[in-house]
Scaffold this active site. Structure first.
Site, PDB file in Angstrom:
ATOM      1  CG  ASN A 179      -0.512  -0.270   2.503  1.00 34.58           C
ATOM      2  OD1 ASN A 179       0.495  -0.962   2.675  1.00 34.58           O
ATOM      3  ND2 ASN A 179      -1.175   0.258   3.509  1.00 34.58           N
ATOM      4  CD  GLU A 198      -5.514  -5.835  -1.407  1.00 33.58           C
ATOM      5  OE1 GLU A 198      -4.920  -4.748  -1.244  1.00 33.58           O
ATOM      6  OE2 GLU A 198      -6.318  -6.301  -0.577  1.00 33.58           O
TER       7      GLU A 198
END
Ligand code: THU
Length: 159
Positions: free
Chosen positions: A62, A75
């Protein structure tokens, strides 16, 4: 009686010993990437790794921003990187690990709604299910066989 549409969803609960060497390597890559996350605001670090059809394994984490909504989840970083650089390689397996900087043990993690819709996009693009491996504090791995297990009534593919 009112009509309804029902669906049931399923997650497998796996022990490390039930994974093959490739899956263990993918999970270890997610853990390594988690440690390099840029999460100075939430202090919640997430790592994601992706196996492509050609065997390539990618990872990312992230990336936060002082303007909070600008930050992006692990992701979506790895999926976007994969499609930007390997646009003809279907993603097959996605592994996710998370840890709060304050805790020693891992945090339970399941992809957020935006990430679920993104995973769905690449399943549709390649007509290929993506397995999702989510690490848990106990060391167990929750596995979804495809995005429909996490996003059953999705925006653009109601099946
Ligand atoms: N985050 C991810 O990277 N993936 C998820 O699936 C959920 C949340 C990130 C976003 C933010 O940087 C931090 O975790 C706290 O929400």
């Amino acid at each position: 009686m009112a009509k309804k549409i029902s669906k049931s969803v399923c997650l497998h609960i796996l022990e490390q010993g039930e994974l093959d060497d490739g899956e263990l390597a993918l999970i270890s890559l997610a853990e390594k990437s988690m440690k390099k996350a840029y999460a100075p605001y939430s202090k919640f670090t997430v790592g994601a790794s992706l196996l492509l059809k050609n065997g390539e394994m990618l990872s990312a984490n992230n990336q936060e921003n002082a303007a909070f909504p600008v930050g992006i989840c692990a992701e979506r970083v790895v999926l976007s990187y994969a499609n930007a650089n390997f646009p003809d390689q279907a993603p097959l397996k996605l592994a996710i690990a998370a840890q709060s900087i304050r805790d020693e043990e891992y945090s339970p993690i399941s992809p957020c709604g935006l990430c679920r819709q993104t995973i769905n996009e690449y399943e549709l693009k390649f007509n290929q299910e993506i397995e999702i491996y989510m690490l848990n504090p106990s060391g167990q791995i929750f596995k979804a066989d495809n995005i429909s297990q996490l996003l059953p009534f999705k925006f653009n593919n109601f099946k």
